[in-house]
Design an enzyme around this catalytic site. Structure first.
Site, PDB file in Angstrom:
ATOM      1  CB  CYS A   2      28.844  25.024  54.333  1.00 49.32           C
ATOM      2  SG  CYS A   2      29.061  24.283  52.708  1.00 49.32           S
ATOM      3  CG  ASP A  28      21.014  29.337  41.763  1.00 50.67           C
ATOM      4  OD1 ASP A  28      22.218  29.590  41.966  1.00 50.67           O
ATOM      5  OD2 ASP A  28      20.089  29.920  42.383  1.00 50.67           O
ATOM      6  CG  ASN A  82      29.902  35.313  42.167  1.00 48.23           C
ATOM      7  OD1 ASN A  82      30.351  35.878  41.174  1.00 48.23           O
ATOM      8  ND2 ASN A  82      28.620  35.041  42.309  1.00 48.23           N
ATOM      9  CG  HIS A  95      28.910  28.136  44.275  1.00 49.44           C
ATOM     10  ND1 HIS A  95      29.362  28.541  45.510  1.00 49.44           N
ATOM     11  CD2 HIS A  95      28.243  29.194  43.765  1.00 49.44           C
ATOM     12  CE1 HIS A  95      28.976  29.793  45.740  1.00 49.44           C
ATOM     13  NE2 HIS A  95      28.298  30.216  44.681  1.00 49.44           N
ATOM     14  CG  HIS A  97      26.893  30.946  39.579  1.00 49.55           C
ATOM     15  ND1 HIS A  97      25.671  31.075  40.210  1.00 49.55           N
ATOM     16  CD2 HIS A  97      27.822  31.349  40.491  1.00 49.55           C
ATOM     17  CE1 HIS A  97      25.850  31.541  41.435  1.00 49.55           C
ATOM     18  NE2 HIS A  97      27.149  31.719  41.637  1.00 49.55           N
TER      19      HIS A  97
HETATM   20  P1  5GP Z   1      26.971  32.959  45.200  1.00 51.14           P
HETATM   21  O1  5GP Z   1      26.277  34.281  45.375  1.00 51.14           O
HETATM   22  O2  5GP Z   1      27.551  32.442  46.482  1.00 51.14           O
HETATM   23  O3  5GP Z   1      27.956  32.937  44.060  1.00 51.14           O
HETATM   24  O4  5GP Z   1      25.853  31.959  44.719  1.00 51.14           O
HETATM   25  C1  5GP Z   1      25.081  31.196  45.592  1.00 51.14           C
HETATM   26  C2  5GP Z   1      23.937  30.637  44.789  1.00 51.14           C
HETATM   27  O5  5GP Z   1      23.329  29.599  45.529  1.00 51.14           O
HETATM   28  C3  5GP Z   1      22.857  31.672  44.480  1.00 51.14           C
HETATM   29  O6  5GP Z   1      22.673  31.777  43.067  1.00 51.14           O
HETATM   30  C4  5GP Z   1      21.625  31.102  45.172  1.00 51.14           C
HETATM   31  O7  5GP Z   1      20.439  31.299  44.437  1.00 51.14           O
HETATM   32  C5  5GP Z   1      21.960  29.634  45.307  1.00 51.14           C
HETATM   33  N1  5GP Z   1      21.359  28.977  46.456  1.00 51.14           N
HETATM   34  C6  5GP Z   1      21.308  29.454  47.740  1.00 51.14           C
HETATM   35  N2  5GP Z   1      20.708  28.570  48.538  1.00 51.14           N
HETATM   36  C7  5GP Z   1      20.364  27.496  47.753  1.00 51.14           C
HETATM   37  C8  5GP Z   1      19.698  26.260  48.034  1.00 51.14           C
HETATM   38  O8  5GP Z   1      19.316  25.944  49.161  1.00 51.14           O
HETATM   39  N3  5GP Z   1      19.505  25.423  46.981  1.00 51.14           N
HETATM   40  C9  5GP Z   1      19.933  25.733  45.716  1.00 51.14           C
HETATM   41  N4  5GP Z   1      19.686  24.827  44.752  1.00 51.14           N
HETATM   42  N5  5GP Z   1      20.562  26.884  45.424  1.00 51.14           N
HETATM   43  C10 5GP Z   1      20.778  27.765  46.437  1.00 51.14           C
HETATM   44 ZN    ZN Z   2      30.613  22.901  52.219  1.00 54.11          ZN
END
Ligand code: 5GP
Ligand code: ZN
Length: 118
Positions: A2, A28, A82, A95, A97
């Site tokens: 992933c 992020d 989330n 993860h 935030h």
């Molecule tokens: P989710 O919506 O799954 O709770 O949050 C995923 C987070 O990962 C989002 O805030 C998005 O901006 C961040 N994100 C997605 N791809 C990448 C990446 O390649 N690098 C970093 N640093 N953050 C990422």
């Molecule tokens: Zn993973």
């Protein structure tokens, strides 16, 4: 593998701000607040639904340490994870935030119907 496992493995670059044996924190890519950092376990866990209490104990201490390093601990900050479809989880690797650096808003999260849950 992933996306976040690739970040752990350095296959995808990230802006790391803290790391220990079990956890890593990085900025992020699409910040939603002046400070927006993600804290993740190095081992793949799909979401909060699957995480053990033992891992959460370590994660709690790690997040607290990151908040101090980011100088958010006194001013305050928000921690969000989330989970699944309705939670809006896009990356299926647990993860947290860590959001701060400004007075955060607290809006209604949905105008949708309640799907009979309530
Ligand atoms: P989710 O919506 O799954 O709770 O949050 C995923 C987070 O990962 C989002 O805030 C998005 O901006 C961040 N994100 C997605 N791809 C990448 C990446 O390649 N690098 C970093 N640093 N953050 C990422
Ligand atoms: Zn993973």
């Amino acid at each position: 593998m992933c996306l976040f496992c690739k970040i752990v493995n350095n296959e995808i670059p990230s802006n790391v701000i803290a790391e220990d044996e079990n956890f890593i924190a990085f900025h992020d890519i699409n910040p939603k607040a002046p400070v927006h950092v993600l804290a993740i376990p190095k081992i793949h866990v799909d979401s909060f639904n699957e995480v053990s209490g033992e891992m959460m104990a370590g994660m709690t201490q790690f997040i607290q340490k990151v908040a101090v390093e980011l100088k958010l601990d006194k001013s305050g900050y928000r921690v969000i994870t989330n989970i699944g479809e309705d939670g809006g989880q896009e990356v299926k690797h647990l993860h947290f935030h860590i959001l701060g650096g400004a007075k955060l808003k607290w809006e209604h999260f949905s105008d949708a119907d309640t799907k009979g849950h309530f």
